[in-house]
Design a protein around this motif. Sequence first.
Motif, PDB file in Angstrom:
ATOM      1  N   THR A  69       1.612   2.320  -7.500  1.00  0.00           N
ATOM      2  CA  THR A  69       0.735   1.509  -6.655  1.00  0.00           C
ATOM      3  C   THR A  69      -0.452   0.981  -7.453  1.00  0.00           C
ATOM      4  O   THR A  69      -0.900  -0.136  -7.218  1.00  0.00           O
ATOM      5  N   ARG A  79      -3.102  -5.886   0.772  1.00  0.00           N
ATOM      6  CA  ARG A  79      -1.740  -6.303   0.413  1.00  0.00           C
ATOM      7  C   ARG A  79      -0.939  -5.133  -0.129  1.00  0.00           C
ATOM      8  O   ARG A  79       0.246  -4.979   0.178  1.00  0.00           O
ATOM      9  N   LEU A  80      -1.586  -4.290  -0.934  1.00  0.00           N
ATOM     10  CA  LEU A  80      -0.920  -3.109  -1.461  1.00  0.00           C
ATOM     11  C   LEU A  80      -0.454  -2.205  -0.323  1.00  0.00           C
ATOM     12  O   LEU A  80       0.689  -1.743  -0.317  1.00  0.00           O
ATOM     13  N   HIS A  88     -10.377   1.995   0.097  1.00  0.00           N
ATOM     14  CA  HIS A  88      -8.954   2.221   0.394  1.00  0.00           C
ATOM     15  C   HIS A  88      -8.692   3.718   0.589  1.00  0.00           C
ATOM     16  O   HIS A  88      -8.011   4.112   1.538  1.00  0.00           O
ATOM     17  N   VAL A 111      -1.134  -3.067  -7.760  1.00  0.00           N
ATOM     18  CA  VAL A 111      -2.397  -3.735  -7.437  1.00  0.00           C
ATOM     19  C   VAL A 111      -2.984  -4.396  -8.681  1.00  0.00           C
ATOM     20  O   VAL A 111      -3.621  -5.455  -8.598  1.00  0.00           O
ATOM     21  N   LEU A 168      -6.681  -7.416  -1.920  1.00  0.00           N
ATOM     22  CA  LEU A 168      -5.638  -6.880  -2.795  1.00  0.00           C
ATOM     23  C   LEU A 168      -5.201  -5.492  -2.328  1.00  0.00           C
ATOM     24  O   LEU A 168      -4.000  -5.190  -2.304  1.00  0.00           O
ATOM     25  N   MET A 169      -6.166  -4.656  -1.938  1.00  0.00           N
ATOM     26  CA  MET A 169      -5.827  -3.319  -1.438  1.00  0.00           C
ATOM     27  C   MET A 169      -5.081  -3.409  -0.107  1.00  0.00           C
ATOM     28  O   MET A 169      -4.159  -2.629   0.155  1.00  0.00           O
ATOM     29  N   GLU A 185     -11.004  -8.122  -3.811  1.00  0.00           N
ATOM     30  CA  GLU A 185     -10.462  -6.808  -4.132  1.00  0.00           C
ATOM     31  C   GLU A 185     -10.006  -6.065  -2.882  1.00  0.00           C
ATOM     32  O   GLU A 185      -8.974  -5.382  -2.907  1.00  0.00           O
TER      33      GLU A 185
END
Length: 192
Positions: free
Chosen positions: A107, A129-130, A164, A111, A126-127, A123
């Motif tokens: 993971t 989406r992860l 996150h 990312v 992005l998290m 950012e």
Amino acid sequence: MKPLSISMLTICGISELPDEGPRSATHVLSILDPDHPDPEAFEAYEAAHRTVLRFHDIIEARPGMILPEPDHVQAVLAFGEKLAESQQGRAEGHLLVHCHMGISRSTAAMVTLLAQTHPEETEDRLMERLAEIRPQAWPNSRMIQFADELLSRNGRLTEALRRHYGRQIGRDPRFTQWMRDIGRGREVDMAA
């Protein structure tokens, strides 16, 4: 770097590889422990371009173990550059990133690749989406720290990781004990 022509992004653990094989991965990033043999499931991945990195899923030095280092994250970024080049002119592709459990190293790598490919993306997005790709994601903080530096994110990627972790603990409080049990309590503390 321009966006990849990748229609599918997958993160999984070794035990899930046999289920992923039929989905025709075009590119595979494997992150394995140094002494772990290649998974037998990869016999079904003949057509995939595969890169293998070997280091342990730790965040602090331990005797006999290999810490993630900047050159490992640089290798992830080099994989991303080759992936972008190989996708030119292709309509679609399937990127599979895996580690032992599909929770931490893989993971962190995904990312990192997302941040590399989408430098305009925040950012936190992005998290998000992860987490959409792999809901149980708990990226290795050491890898993220190096990615943050190498991608000139100026600490923002690490701060998004902290948030996150907080969301993951809120979603499943067992993460707190799991991470402490494997020597990753510092990451739990980051979320506080």
